[in-house]
Structures are given as structure tokens and as C-alpha cells.
Design a protein around this motif. Structure first.
Motif, PDB file in Angstrom:
ATOM      1  N   ASP A  30       4.951   0.227  -0.198  1.00 35.82           N
ATOM      2  CA  ASP A  30       5.712   1.121   0.509  1.00 35.82           C
ATOM      3  C   ASP A  30       7.022   1.421   0.060  1.00 35.82           C
ATOM      4  O   ASP A  30       7.789   2.406   0.659  1.00 35.82           O
ATOM      5  CB  ASP A  30       5.574   1.023   1.965  1.00 35.82           C
ATOM      6  CG  ASP A  30       4.175   1.053   2.450  1.00 35.82           C
ATOM      7  OD1 ASP A  30       3.242   1.790   1.605  1.00 35.82           O
ATOM      8  OD2 ASP A  30       3.707   0.082   3.212  1.00 35.82           O
ATOM      9  N   SER A  31       7.668   0.696  -0.835  1.00 39.51           N
ATOM     10  CA  SER A  31       9.110   0.846  -1.116  1.00 39.51           C
ATOM     11  C   SER A  31       9.423   2.119  -1.729  1.00 39.51           C
ATOM     12  O   SER A  31       8.435   2.498  -2.625  1.00 39.51           O
ATOM     13  CB  SER A  31       9.858  -0.408  -1.860  1.00 39.51           C
ATOM     14  OG  SER A  31       9.172  -0.538  -2.922  1.00 39.51           O
ATOM     15  N   LEU A  32      10.209   2.925  -1.597  1.00 39.97           N
ATOM     16  CA  LEU A  32      10.336   4.326  -2.208  1.00 39.97           C
ATOM     17  C   LEU A  32      11.191   3.965  -3.543  1.00 39.97           C
ATOM     18  O   LEU A  32      12.343   3.570  -3.707  1.00 39.97           O
ATOM     19  CB  LEU A  32      11.210   5.073  -1.214  1.00 39.97           C
ATOM     20  CG  LEU A  32      10.459   5.378   0.137  1.00 39.97           C
ATOM     21  CD1 LEU A  32      11.483   6.158   0.839  1.00 39.97           C
ATOM     22  CD2 LEU A  32       9.205   6.201  -0.148  1.00 39.97           C
ATOM     23  N   PHE A  33      10.554   4.743  -4.724  1.00 40.84           N
ATOM     24  CA  PHE A  33      11.155   4.623  -5.838  1.00 40.84           C
ATOM     25  C   PHE A  33      12.652   5.107  -5.961  1.00 40.84           C
ATOM     26  O   PHE A  33      13.398   4.406  -6.504  1.00 40.84           O
ATOM     27  CB  PHE A  33      10.282   5.439  -6.951  1.00 40.84           C
ATOM     28  CG  PHE A  33       8.949   5.067  -7.197  1.00 40.84           C
ATOM     29  CD1 PHE A  33       8.514   3.604  -6.631  1.00 40.84           C
ATOM     30  CD2 PHE A  33       7.878   5.566  -7.518  1.00 40.84           C
ATOM     31  CE1 PHE A  33       7.387   3.334  -7.039  1.00 40.84           C
ATOM     32  CE2 PHE A  33       6.582   5.490  -7.657  1.00 40.84           C
ATOM     33  CZ  PHE A  33       6.419   3.946  -7.438  1.00 40.84           C
ATOM     34  N   LYS A  34      12.767   6.372  -5.370  1.00 41.65           N
ATOM     35  CA  LYS A  34      14.072   6.741  -5.452  1.00 41.65           C
ATOM     36  C   LYS A  34      15.238   6.299  -4.554  1.00 41.65           C
ATOM     37  O   LYS A  34      16.266   5.518  -4.996  1.00 41.65           O
ATOM     38  CB  LYS A  34      14.267   8.384  -5.123  1.00 41.65           C
ATOM     39  CG  LYS A  34      15.490   9.001  -5.134  1.00 41.65           C
ATOM     40  CD  LYS A  34      15.552  10.431  -4.845  1.00 41.65           C
ATOM     41  CE  LYS A  34      16.817  11.011  -5.004  1.00 41.65           C
ATOM     42  NZ  LYS A  34      16.710  12.663  -4.663  1.00 41.65           N
ATOM     43  N   LEU A  70       4.311   2.893  -4.435  1.00 43.34           N
ATOM     44  CA  LEU A  70       3.536   2.261  -5.233  1.00 43.34           C
ATOM     45  C   LEU A  70       1.902   2.918  -4.660  1.00 43.34           C
ATOM     46  O   LEU A  70       1.034   3.061  -5.252  1.00 43.34           O
ATOM     47  CB  LEU A  70       3.451   0.736  -5.414  1.00 43.34           C
ATOM     48  CG  LEU A  70       2.428   0.195  -6.311  1.00 43.34           C
ATOM     49  CD1 LEU A  70       2.746   0.732  -7.861  1.00 43.34           C
ATOM     50  CD2 LEU A  70       2.674  -1.333  -6.274  1.00 43.34           C
ATOM     51  N   SER A  71       1.699   3.052  -3.453  1.00 39.37           N
ATOM     52  CA  SER A  71       0.866   3.358  -2.610  1.00 39.37           C
ATOM     53  C   SER A  71       0.271   4.844  -2.955  1.00 39.37           C
ATOM     54  O   SER A  71      -0.833   5.163  -3.318  1.00 39.37           O
ATOM     55  CB  SER A  71       0.912   3.154  -1.129  1.00 39.37           C
ATOM     56  OG  SER A  71       1.021   1.936  -0.837  1.00 39.37           O
ATOM     57  N   GLY A  72       1.458   5.662  -3.082  1.00 38.46           N
ATOM     58  CA  GLY A  72       1.151   7.249  -3.608  1.00 38.46           C
ATOM     59  C   GLY A  72       0.431   7.343  -5.033  1.00 38.46           C
ATOM     60  O   GLY A  72      -0.194   7.977  -5.144  1.00 38.46           O
ATOM     61  N   VAL A  73       1.291   6.364  -5.875  1.00 28.97           N
ATOM     62  CA  VAL A  73       0.994   6.206  -7.227  1.00 28.97           C
ATOM     63  C   VAL A  73      -0.461   5.831  -7.421  1.00 28.97           C
ATOM     64  O   VAL A  73      -1.333   6.594  -8.206  1.00 28.97           O
ATOM     65  CB  VAL A  73       1.777   5.339  -8.162  1.00 28.97           C
ATOM     66  CG1 VAL A  73       1.106   5.024  -9.396  1.00 28.97           C
ATOM     67  CG2 VAL A  73       3.159   5.887  -8.210  1.00 28.97           C
ATOM     68  N   PHE A  74      -0.774   4.758  -6.488  1.00 34.79           N
ATOM     69  CA  PHE A  74      -2.482   4.286  -6.699  1.00 34.79           C
ATOM     70  C   PHE A  74      -3.483   5.652  -6.145  1.00 34.79           C
ATOM     71  O   PHE A  74      -4.339   5.649  -6.706  1.00 34.79           O
ATOM     72  CB  PHE A  74      -2.504   3.084  -5.767  1.00 34.79           C
ATOM     73  CG  PHE A  74      -3.836   2.483  -5.875  1.00 34.79           C
ATOM     74  CD1 PHE A  74      -4.199   1.752  -6.979  1.00 34.79           C
ATOM     75  CD2 PHE A  74      -4.790   2.544  -4.873  1.00 34.79           C
ATOM     76  CE1 PHE A  74      -5.481   1.207  -6.845  1.00 34.79           C
ATOM     77  CE2 PHE A  74      -6.006   2.169  -4.987  1.00 34.79           C
ATOM     78  CZ  PHE A  74      -6.476   1.255  -6.049  1.00 34.79           C
ATOM     79  N   ALA A  75      -2.868   6.257  -5.197  1.00 35.92           N
ATOM     80  CA  ALA A  75      -3.704   7.183  -4.333  1.00 35.92           C
ATOM     81  C   ALA A  75      -4.175   8.454  -5.569  1.00 35.92           C
ATOM     82  O   ALA A  75      -5.343   8.815  -5.746  1.00 35.92           O
ATOM     83  CB  ALA A  75      -3.346   7.683  -3.210  1.00 35.92           C
ATOM     84  N   VAL A  76      -2.948   8.838  -6.170  1.00 35.43           N
ATOM     85  CA  VAL A  76      -2.970  10.068  -7.115  1.00 35.43           C
ATOM     86  C   VAL A  76      -3.751   9.458  -8.341  1.00 35.43           C
ATOM     87  O   VAL A  76      -4.768  10.355  -8.741  1.00 35.43           O
ATOM     88  CB  VAL A  76      -1.709  10.381  -7.561  1.00 35.43           C
ATOM     89  CG1 VAL A  76      -1.480  11.165  -8.765  1.00 35.43           C
ATOM     90  CG2 VAL A  76      -0.730  10.886  -6.201  1.00 35.43           C
TER      91      VAL A  76
END
Length: 91
Positions: A30-34, A70-76
């Protein structure tokens, strides 16, 4: 999460960490890349491109808005690759 999903998440973590030049221990799902890791938009685009190549998929650039952690990347990536359908029971 299945073993295959855990392995894929680990691969994606490695890709993200390589591009953002951070240690895998520094990133959480859940840590945000930016905000948390100082990524810029070019880093996110580079992540998208490498994931497309790694998994032989096409990700619409409109999905970048979801690829903030990372969660968003995995979902996409899961959606683009059709992995979420692998876990669906047969009709």
C-alpha cells in the motif's frame, strides 16, 4: 492469495523496486510510489512498459491512475493478463 499470485506479486515487487531504485524491504503493498518513494511519472510509465514485456500483455495507459502502489499494479496486471478468471470456479 494463491502461491502463484504470491510469486507474481514478488516478481512485480522486484520490477518496481528495480525501476524506482529502492530496496524491496522499503515497499509495502500500500505504500505510494510517488509520495512514499519519490517516483515520477516516467518511472510509472517505465514500470508499465516492463510489466507489459514481462507478462506479454497490453495495459491501457488510462490504467496508470490505478498503478500508484503495488496492490494497484497487481490488480491492473491481473486484469490485463486474465488471472482473476483463473480463480473463478467452473460453471
Amino acid at each position: 492469495m494463491t502461491t502463484a499470485a504470491k510469486d507474481r506479486m514478488a516478481e512485480m515487487r522486484d520490477i518496481v523496486c528495480e525501476i524506482l531504485e529502492i530496496d524491496p524491504d522499503e515497499i509495502t503493498e500500500d505504500s505510494l510510489f510517488k509520495e512514499d518513494h519519490g517516483a515520477d511519472s516516467m518511472g510509472t510509465i517505465e514500470i508499465l512498459g516492463l510489466l507489459e514485456k514481462q507478462y506479454n500483455i497490453v495495459i491501457d495507459e488510462g490504467e496508470l491512475i490505478r498503478m500508484v502502489n503495488l496492490s494497484g499494479v497487481f490488480a491492473v496486471v491481473s486484469e490485463a493478463a486474465g488471472w482473476e478468471r483463473e480463480a473463478d470456479p467452473a460453471p
